[in-house]
Enzyme design. Structure first.
Site, mmCIF file in Angstrom:
data_model
loop_
_atom_site.group_PDB
_atom_site.id
_atom_site.type_symbol
_atom_site.label_atom_id
_atom_site.label_comp_id
_atom_site.label_asym_id
_atom_site.label_seq_id
_atom_site.Cartn_x
_atom_site.Cartn_y
_atom_site.Cartn_z
ATOM 1 N N ASP A 8 0.860 -1.194 0.000
ATOM 2 C CA ASP A 8 0.000 0.000 0.000
ATOM 3 C C ASP A 8 0.894 1.241 0.000
ATOM 4 O O ASP A 8 1.766 1.382 0.853
ATOM 5 C CB ASP A 8 -0.904 -0.003 1.244
ATOM 6 C CG ASP A 8 -2.002 1.060 1.166
ATOM 7 O OD1 ASP A 8 -3.182 0.690 1.144
ATOM 8 O OD2 ASP A 8 -1.664 2.269 1.132
ATOM 9 N N MET A 9 0.685 2.097 -0.978
ATOM 10 C CA MET A 9 1.511 3.303 -1.096
ATOM 11 C C MET A 9 1.187 4.269 0.042
ATOM 12 O O MET A 9 0.047 4.352 0.478
ATOM 13 C CB MET A 9 1.254 3.991 -2.438
ATOM 14 C CG MET A 9 1.419 3.087 -3.659
ATOM 15 S SD MET A 9 2.976 2.196 -3.698
ATOM 16 C CE MET A 9 4.105 3.586 -3.782
ATOM 17 N N ASP A 105 -3.594 2.446 -5.481
ATOM 18 C CA ASP A 105 -2.378 2.432 -4.641
ATOM 19 C C ASP A 105 -2.167 1.146 -3.832
ATOM 20 O O ASP A 105 -1.401 1.156 -2.884
ATOM 21 C CB ASP A 105 -2.319 3.692 -3.763
ATOM 22 C CG ASP A 105 -2.835 3.480 -2.357
ATOM 23 O OD1 ASP A 105 -3.822 2.739 -2.206
ATOM 24 O OD2 ASP A 105 -2.240 4.044 -1.430
ATOM 25 N N GLU A 106 -2.828 0.053 -4.236
ATOM 26 C CA GLU A 106 -2.689 -1.200 -3.481
ATOM 27 C C GLU A 106 -2.609 -2.407 -4.396
ATOM 28 O O GLU A 106 -3.243 -2.419 -5.452
ATOM 29 C CB GLU A 106 -3.973 -1.511 -2.711
ATOM 30 C CG GLU A 106 -4.344 -0.752 -1.557
ATOM 31 C CD GLU A 106 -5.679 -1.313 -1.034
ATOM 32 O OE1 GLU A 106 -5.740 -2.484 -0.623
ATOM 33 O OE2 GLU A 106 -6.645 -0.549 -1.065
#
Ligand code: TTP
Ligand code: MG
Length: 346
Positions: A8-9, A105-106
């Site tokens: 995850d970012m 983002d994941e």
């Protein structure tokens, strides 16, 4: 035992902006709406610096401004975040072909069949993302998606956390029930009314009570999930091996002009499909079936991958020239293979 990574970012949209505007590094940055806190709109994300002021996702921009007027407010540039997201996913795919793309983002990555230990792979991914793209991510490692995702959230930002089955009582059970995947604010309310505050407390509730209260499907889910049990597989998008279109004529066709026009139309459709799916192709094949069902194909491989309609149409016509048109035709097809994704600009 599976080995799953969840990546995850960190403060994703804000991190991308701080990377391309380095003067914003270390500053409170709020991304949302049109980037003007005087206009309506909500916060998409806030940099960790902005979060210390109490700013978080889904908060009205106006309220974020009141909390931190000196923050830098920026509009959402989704195309740029998508571009960076694709670069992250490309890095991930180098470490295992089994990837589930969850959102911008994941992602989950199944490294069960990789030789190296998952921690080593995770550390290398973090390094590649940081050095290559200038942003950080947090990675969780677990025996399933549920524990991997829980782990990635435990030491944000720039974290690396492992939860094994044995760690469930020590690391998973003390967490607030709202941290359990699938428990939203409404369910959190119901559970807390029942006196259940932590995932561990939920795990002590008999299955039949959960099923009675929440129904078989969700009740069973809560029972298993509170024990860290999750058998759900990674869901992958399969790369198509070809993109093609075919047309069968109502009445068999003899005229060259009709055949050529049909092939041009089919090529146009294939090219639209390629562009939509973001593919380039190198090999073109034409299929032709005569009225007696004899079917022949002719192919041509281009010097480089392309999605240019004219180039592909010329290749199709090149194939057509090598076909004898002495009989009536009942079906035509155009197929492009040897598909690749275009290189993303740096
Ligand atoms: P998140 O992963 O939830 O948040 P984040 O990456 O910004 O921060 P964290 O370090 O806590 O992971 O969401 C990813 C992106 O999705 C986020 O950068 C912006 C967008 N987003 C919204 O647009 N609206 C929202 O309400 C949320 C939660 C996220
Ligand atoms: Mg994130």
């Amino acid at each position: 035992m599976r080995k799953i990574l969840h990546i995850d970012m960190d403060a994703f949209f804000a991190a991308v902006e701080q990377k391309r505007h380095p003067e914003l590094l270390g500053k409170p940055v709020v991304i949302g709406g049109a980037g003007d806190p005087m206009q309506r709109g909500v916060v998409s994300t806030a940099s960790y610096e902005a979060r210390t002021f109490g700013i978080h996702s889904a908060m009205p921009l106006q309220r974020a401004y009141n909390l931190c007027p000196q923050a830098v407010f920026l509009p959402v540039d989704y195309a740029e975040y998508k571009r960076v997201s694709l670069q992250v996913k490309e890095i991930l795919m180098e470490y295992s072909p089994v990837m589930e793309d969850v959102g911008i983002d994941e992602a989950y990555l199944d490294v069960t069949d990789e030789e190296r230990p998952p921690e080593e792979i995770a550390r290398e991914i973090k390094k590649r993302v940081k050095e290559g793209l200038g942003i950080t991510c947090s990675i969780g490692i677990g025996p399933n998606k549920l524990l991997a995702k829980t782990a990635s959230d435990m030491q944000k930002p720039d974290g690396l956390t492992v939860i094994t089955r044995e760690d469930v009582p020590r690391l998973f059970h003390p967490l607030d029930v709202r941290k359990l995947m699938g428990v939203g604010p409404k369910m959190e309310g119901y559970l807390k009314e029942m006196g259940i505050e932590t995932i561990g407390q939920l795990a002590s509730v008999p299955k039949k009570v959960l099923v009675y209260r929440f129904g078989a499907s969700y009740g069973n889910y809560l029972y298993d999930a509170s024990r860290g049990i999750d058998e759900s597989p990674l869901i992958m998008e399969w790369e198509p091996k070809s993109i093609s279109r075919e047309q069968t004529f109502q009445r068999d066709v003899v005229k060259w002009q009709v055949i050529a026009k049909t092939l041009a139309d089919l090529t146009k459709d294939v090219v639209e499909d390629m562009k939509e799916k973001d593919y380039l192709g190198r090999t073109v094949t034409v299929k032709l079936r005569y009225d007696d069902f004899e079917t022949i194909t002719r192919g041509k491989t281009l010097p480089e991958p392309t999605d240019d309609e004219e180039t592909l149409r010329k290749a199709v016509f090149g194939c057509l020239k090598r076909i004898e048109l002495s009989r009536a035709v009942r079906l035509l097809g155009v197929r492009v293979t040897n598909l690749t994704k275009p290189d993303l600009p740096e």
